[in-house]
Design an enzyme around this catalytic site. Sequence first.
Site, PDB file in Angstrom:
ATOM      1  N   PRO A 123       2.101  -5.743   1.205  1.00  0.00           N
ATOM      2  CA  PRO A 123       2.221  -7.029   1.745  1.00  0.00           C
ATOM      3  C   PRO A 123       0.542  -7.422   2.627  1.00  0.00           C
ATOM      4  CG  PRO A 123       3.401  -5.590   3.402  1.00  0.00           C
ATOM      5  CD  PRO A 123       3.129  -4.958   1.993  1.00  0.00           C
ATOM      6  N   ASN A 124       0.337  -8.492   2.196  1.00  0.00           N
ATOM      7  CA  ASN A 124      -1.124  -9.255   2.823  1.00  0.00           C
ATOM      8  C   ASN A 124      -2.259  -8.853   1.884  1.00  0.00           C
ATOM      9  OD1 ASN A 124       0.339 -10.525   4.971  1.00  0.00           O
ATOM     10  ND2 ASN A 124       0.525  -8.455   5.604  1.00  0.00           N
ATOM     11  N   TYR A 181     -11.882  -5.469   5.043  1.00  0.00           N
ATOM     12  CA  TYR A 181     -11.120  -5.263   3.877  1.00  0.00           C
ATOM     13  C   TYR A 181     -12.287  -5.701   2.679  1.00  0.00           C
ATOM     14  CZ  TYR A 181      -7.019  -4.556   6.448  1.00  0.00           C
ATOM     15  OH  TYR A 181      -5.956  -4.151   7.227  1.00  0.00           O
ATOM     16  N   ALA A 185       1.020  -2.703   5.583  1.00  0.00           N
ATOM     17  CA  ALA A 185       1.694  -2.231   6.806  1.00  0.00           C
ATOM     18  C   ALA A 185       2.606  -1.479   6.709  1.00  0.00           C
ATOM     19  CB  ALA A 185       1.934  -3.419   7.697  1.00  0.00           C
ATOM     20  N   ASP A 215      11.493   6.911   1.050  1.00  0.00           N
ATOM     21  CA  ASP A 215      12.588   7.518   0.367  1.00  0.00           C
ATOM     22  C   ASP A 215      12.533   7.225  -1.067  1.00  0.00           C
ATOM     23  OD1 ASP A 215      13.828   8.560   2.616  1.00  0.00           O
ATOM     24  OD2 ASP A 215      15.204   7.309   2.653  1.00  0.00           O
ATOM     25  N   GLU A 229      -1.535   7.783  -1.688  1.00  0.00           N
ATOM     26  CA  GLU A 229      -1.500   6.714  -0.789  1.00  0.00           C
ATOM     27  C   GLU A 229      -3.064   6.566  -0.573  1.00  0.00           C
ATOM     28  OE1 GLU A 229       0.339   7.815   3.148  1.00  0.00           O
ATOM     29  OE2 GLU A 229      -1.103   6.421   4.224  1.00  0.00           O
ATOM     30  N   LEU A 280      -7.887   0.793   2.083  1.00  0.00           N
ATOM     31  CA  LEU A 280      -9.254   0.401   2.103  1.00  0.00           C
ATOM     32  C   LEU A 280      -9.970   0.688   3.436  1.00  0.00           C
ATOM     33  CD1 LEU A 280      -8.068  -3.194   0.726  1.00  0.00           C
ATOM     34  CD2 LEU A 280     -10.039  -1.891  -0.488  1.00  0.00           C
ATOM     35  N   ARG A 327      -8.972   2.847  13.482  1.00  0.00           N
ATOM     36  CA  ARG A 327      -8.570   1.393  13.821  1.00  0.00           C
ATOM     37  C   ARG A 327      -7.471   1.698  15.163  1.00  0.00           C
ATOM     38  NH1 ARG A 327      -7.262  -1.853   8.815  1.00  0.00           N
ATOM     39  NH2 ARG A 327      -7.272  -3.578  10.195  1.00  0.00           N
TER      40      ARG A 327
HETATM   41  C1  DQA Z   1      -4.449  -1.033   4.916  1.00  0.00           C
HETATM   42  C2  DQA Z   1      -4.241  -0.802   6.247  1.00  0.00           C
HETATM   43  C3  DQA Z   1      -2.888  -1.072   6.926  1.00  0.00           C
HETATM   44  O1  DQA Z   1      -2.847  -0.467   8.137  1.00  0.00           O
HETATM   45  C4  DQA Z   1      -2.859  -2.490   6.919  1.00  0.00           C
HETATM   46  O2  DQA Z   1      -1.621  -2.908   7.624  1.00  0.00           O
HETATM   47  C5  DQA Z   1      -3.153  -3.180   5.609  1.00  0.00           C
HETATM   48  C6  DQA Z   1      -4.300  -2.591   4.763  1.00  0.00           C
HETATM   49  C7  DQA Z   1      -5.696  -0.742   4.118  1.00  0.00           C
HETATM   50  O3  DQA Z   1      -5.967  -0.857   3.111  1.00  0.00           O
HETATM   51  O4  DQA Z   1      -6.955  -0.464   4.802  1.00  0.00           O
HETATM   52  O5  DQA Z   1      -2.390  -4.190   5.231  1.00  0.00           O
HETATM   53  O6  DQA Z   1      -3.542  -0.311   4.062  1.00  0.00           O
END
Ligand code: DQA
Length: 145
Positions: free
Chosen positions: A12-13, A25, A79, A89, A100, A103, A109
């Site tokens: 997401p996002n 980012y 997130a 899972d 994993e 960015l 943070r």
């Molecule tokens: C993120 C870090 C996460 O905490 C955040 O919710 C994101 C981006 C990153 O790429 O730094 O959406 O995964």
Amino acid sequence: MSATSILVMNGPNLSRLGKREPEVYGSLTLDEINRGIAGAFPEVTFEFFQSEYEGALIEKLFEVEERGGCAGVVLNAGAFTHYSIALRDAISAIKAPVVEVHLSNVHKREEFRHHSVLSAVCIGVIAGFGVESYHLGVRALLLRD
Ligand code: DQA
């Protein structure tokens, strides 16, 4: 998918990259990031997938698994990293290794970003190198291939 196929999956996002908090980012869009990854590793067949929805990310992992799997998954779960037991899972339920990536350096943070519920079921974690985090994630998978 063949042995040199890699799924790069964003949660997401991350569809808002380029517009979203560029000071955190960076200024590249997700499309530009994905094209950069494909260009840097011409020997790899990539599938790129992004969704705002937890279930869609889980379904994509299972879809790839059902198709015969892939060499690995580079996952920026956004997130969901911090609270999605369902995604954790799903990672446990597939054979493909998952890296994993983030960015930003999540450890620099807010405290709620310091914990990942996914890390324990991933082969490793790369955070804080901007776009390079994805490239390093691909390299980590290729080293095992
Ligand atoms: C993120 C870090 C996460 O905490 C955040 O919710 C994101 C981006 C990153 O790429 O730094 O959406 O995964």
